[in-house]
Scaffold this motif. Structure first.
Motif, PDB file in Angstrom:
ATOM      1  N   THR A 523      -5.178  -1.311 -12.889  1.00 56.77           N
ATOM      2  CA  THR A 523      -4.249  -0.360 -13.506  1.00 56.77           C
ATOM      3  C   THR A 523      -4.986   0.949 -13.720  1.00 56.77           C
ATOM      4  O   THR A 523      -6.200   0.961 -13.902  1.00 56.77           O
ATOM      5  CB  THR A 523      -3.647  -0.918 -14.811  1.00 56.77           C
ATOM      6  N   TRP A 524      -4.242   2.058 -13.705  1.00 57.93           N
ATOM      7  CA  TRP A 524      -4.862   3.376 -13.705  1.00 57.93           C
ATOM      8  C   TRP A 524      -3.796   4.381 -14.116  1.00 57.93           C
ATOM      9  O   TRP A 524      -2.603   4.062 -14.180  1.00 57.93           O
ATOM     10  CB  TRP A 524      -5.410   3.707 -12.307  1.00 57.93           C
ATOM     11  N   GLU A 525      -4.270   5.612 -14.425  1.00 54.63           N
ATOM     12  CA  GLU A 525      -3.346   6.641 -14.886  1.00 54.63           C
ATOM     13  C   GLU A 525      -3.424   7.852 -13.983  1.00 54.63           C
ATOM     14  O   GLU A 525      -4.509   8.229 -13.541  1.00 54.63           O
ATOM     15  CB  GLU A 525      -3.733   7.043 -16.317  1.00 54.63           C
ATOM     16  N   HIS A 526      -2.258   8.416 -13.683  1.00 56.34           N
ATOM     17  CA  HIS A 526      -2.241   9.630 -12.871  1.00 56.34           C
ATOM     18  C   HIS A 526      -1.135  10.539 -13.384  1.00 56.34           C
ATOM     19  O   HIS A 526      -0.004  10.092 -13.543  1.00 56.34           O
ATOM     20  CB  HIS A 526      -2.003   9.275 -11.397  1.00 56.34           C
ATOM     21  N   ASP A 527      -1.457  11.823 -13.667  1.00 53.75           N
ATOM     22  CA  ASP A 527      -0.496  12.781 -14.228  1.00 53.75           C
ATOM     23  C   ASP A 527       0.266  12.180 -15.415  1.00 53.75           C
ATOM     24  O   ASP A 527       1.485  12.286 -15.517  1.00 53.75           O
ATOM     25  CB  ASP A 527       0.510  13.234 -13.154  1.00 53.75           C
ATOM     26  N   GLY A 528      -0.476  11.530 -16.286  1.00 51.61           N
ATOM     27  CA  GLY A 528       0.128  11.031 -17.516  1.00 51.61           C
ATOM     28  C   GLY A 528       0.926   9.744 -17.370  1.00 51.61           C
ATOM     29  O   GLY A 528       1.522   9.263 -18.332  1.00 51.61           O
ATOM     30  N   GLN A 529       0.934   9.184 -16.168  1.00 45.56           N
ATOM     31  CA  GLN A 529       1.724   7.975 -15.936  1.00 45.56           C
ATOM     32  C   GLN A 529       0.798   6.792 -15.654  1.00 45.56           C
ATOM     33  O   GLN A 529      -0.132   6.927 -14.860  1.00 45.56           O
ATOM     34  CB  GLN A 529       2.603   8.212 -14.700  1.00 45.56           C
ATOM     35  N   GLN A 530       1.070   5.655 -16.302  1.00 47.44           N
ATOM     36  CA  GLN A 530       0.271   4.456 -16.015  1.00 47.44           C
ATOM     37  C   GLN A 530       0.901   3.665 -14.875  1.00 47.44           C
ATOM     38  O   GLN A 530       2.120   3.464 -14.837  1.00 47.44           O
ATOM     39  CB  GLN A 530       0.158   3.554 -17.250  1.00 47.44           C
ATOM     40  N   TYR A 531       0.072   3.218 -13.965  1.00 44.04           N
ATOM     41  CA  TYR A 531       0.513   2.403 -12.826  1.00 44.04           C
ATOM     42  C   TYR A 531      -0.240   1.070 -12.843  1.00 44.04           C
ATOM     43  O   TYR A 531      -1.370   0.995 -13.328  1.00 44.04           O
ATOM     44  CB  TYR A 531       0.192   3.097 -11.502  1.00 44.04           C
ATOM     45  N   VAL A 532       0.381   0.045 -12.274  1.00 42.19           N
ATOM     46  CA  VAL A 532      -0.284  -1.239 -12.045  1.00 42.19           C
ATOM     47  C   VAL A 532      -0.164  -1.548 -10.552  1.00 42.19           C
ATOM     48  O   VAL A 532       0.929  -1.461  -9.995  1.00 42.19           O
ATOM     49  CB  VAL A 532       0.360  -2.384 -12.854  1.00 42.19           C
ATOM     50  N   SER A 533      -1.294  -1.879  -9.922  1.00 42.47           N
ATOM     51  CA  SER A 533      -1.293  -2.141  -8.482  1.00 42.47           C
ATOM     52  C   SER A 533      -1.840  -3.525  -8.202  1.00 42.47           C
ATOM     53  O   SER A 533      -2.753  -3.987  -8.891  1.00 42.47           O
ATOM     54  CB  SER A 533      -2.182  -1.125  -7.758  1.00 42.47           C
ATOM     55  N   VAL A 534      -1.305  -4.148  -7.178  1.00 48.07           N
ATOM     56  CA  VAL A 534      -1.858  -5.432  -6.743  1.00 48.07           C
ATOM     57  C   VAL A 534      -1.747  -5.521  -5.222  1.00 48.07           C
ATOM     58  O   VAL A 534      -0.740  -5.116  -4.638  1.00 48.07           O
ATOM     59  CB  VAL A 534      -1.161  -6.626  -7.439  1.00 48.07           C
ATOM     60  N   ALA A 535      -2.827  -5.991  -4.604  1.00 44.00           N
ATOM     61  CA  ALA A 535      -2.820  -6.204  -3.155  1.00 44.00           C
ATOM     62  C   ALA A 535      -2.450  -7.663  -2.924  1.00 44.00           C
ATOM     63  O   ALA A 535      -3.056  -8.558  -3.516  1.00 44.00           O
ATOM     64  CB  ALA A 535      -4.191  -5.894  -2.566  1.00 44.00           C
TER      65      ALA A 535
END
Ligand SMILES: O=C(O)c1cc(C(=O)O)c2c(n1)C(=O)C(=O)c1cc(C(=O)O)[nH]c1-2
Ligand SMILES: [Ca+2]
Length: 686
Positions: A523-535
């Motif tokens: 999980t990470w933040e970009h332009d104030g938005q949190q994202y969750v990623s999974v491969a």
């Protein structure tokens, strides 16, 4: 300007340490040097996780296992797929920026025990590092994906070495190990200069050729714990460091988990016994020089493929009123360990699943072995099995809940000493011995008593007890991520991605992702938005031969955010009972001999015909009759070389292949008969 243009320029050891205060980026495999996989981001929380939706998905063009944790820095994601291919994406949109294919020769595939997987990259100062399956370390320009240099990490390219793990960078060293202990290699870890790729140091985990001087004092000490005849050296001894590392910047110690012995069976490897250092251990090294500092051995004299390469997490815990700097690990052998990471002192070990090889640990940190747990002439079921109570799938530690989230499992298997064991001989009936596997055991054709399971365990490392659990339909579920939003994320073997309340285990959200998941999310933040990623991308050693999904898609990356509304890509149905092989004529008398030959040559890649559901490699019980008609072409030529299938010319005779075909068709017929029987029983029941 491409978002990649300046990417990763500011990432170094200081930046990785500083990032841990915010965890806005995900700059290294386990997020931070302590490898906690605990994110401080809390925009997505137990309050709103129900509104999580797909932001984007990306097709990795990968049909084998995907084990990578996606790294994200400066809005760019770096993720790997099978065959060690690296993809750089715009993290906010999923748009591809560049792809780097190290062009692993497909013949190398057969040197791997456990699928042609890769667990991810390391990033440092504008460079991306990947270890390729064929044993090279590559440094890429993070902006363009162009290769800056490539070094051969293997001491002997004729040996079955592979790289599956993610490199780690500490100061100006990039560090990588390798695998191969099922076939027979000597394990070692190497550090290279981040700029030039020049070798800085190498540490071997087991002693080498007895006729040559020891590389260092740690090897001299280790040699005393192996059979003085030096028989192990024929095969290399094992101890491969194919996955876990962690680093404590204050103590300036690098921790690495070591693997199993070669062959697995100590009776065959080191007949005089001994602890066989440094197999199945955690070892502390000086990251600057590679010099051995201390070790703790979880499984002395390993005889069960009980690797300790499983994920290492560093934390400061209050134990008996004292703040302790600890190292936590849940290796294959089924015990959860807490040790002092300053000096390796044993603190505690308790089983997190059922185990039958040891009763527990004494105060000195030695296991109390159960009588009969080793190398028996009669078949015996060892619990956990060599698949491990926990394999490489990363666990995570949440300091708010104080819990470790372990992807635990049981994959039952019955072993039996192979008295005819010889290095590199093809004992019929010894698993994949025809391809060079040398475990020193038969997989006995006896039904195990235990049942397979997959469980997410929330474990209290201080009390050494389970707090909550979630049960799955199958073993081999994904790694975990935990967050300050009081969440635990995990993908599953049956193709879902889930979020739990980290404190209680309540299931708060889930989505299908089209195929089985083995990797861990980030999980990470970009332009104030949190994202969750999974491969996602089903595979690894269990996933080669079986699966828990009916539908499959290619390997993909899924990225989620609150309110995301992208649509899910399609997946396809793989196989139905009506696809079972039929119509091949055979002599039923050939079935038993064919079964033994199948075990020796085919089993570990193609599974049990018509019984296992088929993994990312074809289950031959579901072959089309055309495949069987062409089977001599497939088996005796390089027709399938591009897929990683070796030729068996000179290894199998035409007559033996005929017996194998009888076994395959016989198994399909038996399965069809069993299904018909079952149907009859259920229809007469109502
Ligand atoms: O002994 C070794 O060198 C070695 C290497 C690897 C690997 O590199 O993936 C695995 C194993 N052992 C192993 O025992 C094992 O269970 C395993 C599972 C996986 C996987 O990626 O699913 N790799 C490996
Ligand atoms: Ca192994």
């Amino acid at each position: 300007e491409s978002p990649a243009s300046n990417a990763a320029a500011g990432i170094d050891t200081a930046a990785i340490i500083a990032n841990d205060k915010t965890t806005r980026e995900w700059p290294s495999y386990g997020l931070n040097y302590a490898e906690t996989r605990f994110s401080r981001l809390d925009q997505i929380s137990d309050d709103n996780v129900g509104k999580l939706g797909l932001a984007w998905s990306y097709n990795l063009n990968s049909r084998r296992g995907v084990e990578a944790t996606p790294l994200v820095v400066d809005g760019v994601m770096y993720v790997t797929a099978s065959w060690s291919v690296v993809h750089a994406l715009d993290a906010a949109t999923g748009e591809p920026l560049w792809t780097y294919d190290p062009d692993v020769p497909r013949e190398w595939g057969v040197k791997g025990c456990c699928d042609v997987v890769n667990r991810g990259v390391a990033i440092h100062d504008g460079k991306v590092y990947v270890g390729s399956f064929d044993g090279y370390l590559h440094a890429l320009d993070a902006a363009t994906g162009e290769r800056l240099w490539k070094v051969n990490t293997l001491i002997d390219r004729s040996k079955p070495y592979t790289i599956t793990g993610a490199p780690r960078v500490i100061n100006d060293r990039v560090i990588i190990g390798n695998g191969g202990a099922e076939y027979g290699v000597r394990g070692y870890l190497t550090a290279y200069d981040v700029e030039t790729g020049k070798q800085a140091w190498r540490w071997f985990s087991v002693p080498g050729n007895p006729d040559e001087p020891f590389e260092d004092d740690s090897m001299k000490k280790a040699a005393e714990t192996w059979d003085p005849e030096g028989k192990w050296w024929e095969e290399g001894g094992g101890g491969t460091m194919w996955d876990s590392m962690a680093y404590d910047p204050e103590l300036d110690l690098l921790y690495v988990g070591t693997g199993n012995g070669t062959p697995w069976n100590r009776l065959q490897r080191s007949p005089a016994g001994g602890d066989n250092l440094y197999l199945a251990s955690v070892v502390a090294l000086d990251p600057d020089t590679g010099e051995y500092q201390w070790h703790y051995q979880h499984t002395p004299g390993d005889s069960w493929d009980y690797t300790s390469t499983q994920h290492i997490i560093l934390a400061d815990l209050e134990i008996d009123g004292d703040k302790r700097k600890v190292l936590m690990q849940a290796p294959k052998n089924g015990f959860f360990y807490v040790i002092d990471r300053t000096d390796g002192e044993f603190i505690s070990a308790e089983p997190f699943v059922q185990v039958n090889w040891a009763e527990g640990y004494d105060d000195n940190g030695r296991p109390i072995e159960v009588e009969g747990a080793r190398s028996r002439t009669d078949p015996w079921e060892t619990i956990p099995s060599p698949y491990g109570a926990h394999n490489w799938h990363p666990m995570s530690f949440n300091p708010d809940t104080g819990l470790v989230y372990i992807p635990a499992q049981g994959v039952p298997l019955v072993l039996q000493n192979n008295p005819n064991y010889e290095y590199n001989n093809t004992t019929t009936g010894a698993p994949n011995a025809g391809l060079g596997w040398n475990t020193g055991y038969f997989f006995a054709n006896v039904a195990p008593e235990a049942t397979p399971f997959g469980t997410l365990l929330a474990w209290d490392p201080v009390k050494q007890e389970e707090v909550w659990r979630a049960e799955y339909v199958s073993p081999w579920n994904g790694g975990t991520l935990t967050t300050a939003g009081n969440l635990v994320f995990q993908g599953t073997a049956d193709g879902r991605f889930l979020a739990y309340d980290a404190g209680t285990g309540e299931l708060l959200w889930q989505t299908p992702v089209g195929t089985g998941v083995v990797a861990a999310p980030s999980t990470w933040e970009h332009d104030g938005q949190q994202y969750v990623s999974v491969a996602v991308g089903w595979g690894g050693v269990y996933g080669i031969t079986q699966r828990a999904t009916e539908k499959v898609g290619p390997g993909r990356v899924f990225t989620f955010r609150l309110g995301g509304d992208a649509s899910m890509p399609d997946s396809m149905v793989i196989r139905q009972p009506s696809d079972l092989l039929q119509g091949v004529s055979y002599d039923p008398d050939d079935v038993p001999a064919g079964g033994a030959l199948y075990m020796t040559n085919c089993l570990l890649c193609h599974g049990v015909p018509a019984v296992n559901n088929g993994g990312n490699l074809p289950n031959l019980g579901y072959s089309s009759p055309a495949v069987i008609r062409n089977i001599e072409d497939i088996v005796f030529t390089d027709a399938r070389a591009a897929l990683g299938m070796p030729s068996f010319k000179g290894k199998l005779s035409e007559r033996e292949l005929e017996q194998i075909v009888a076994f395959i068709q016989g198994s399909a017929d038996a399965a069809r008969a069993a299904m018909a029987e079952q149907e009859k029983a259920s229809s007469s029941g109502d």
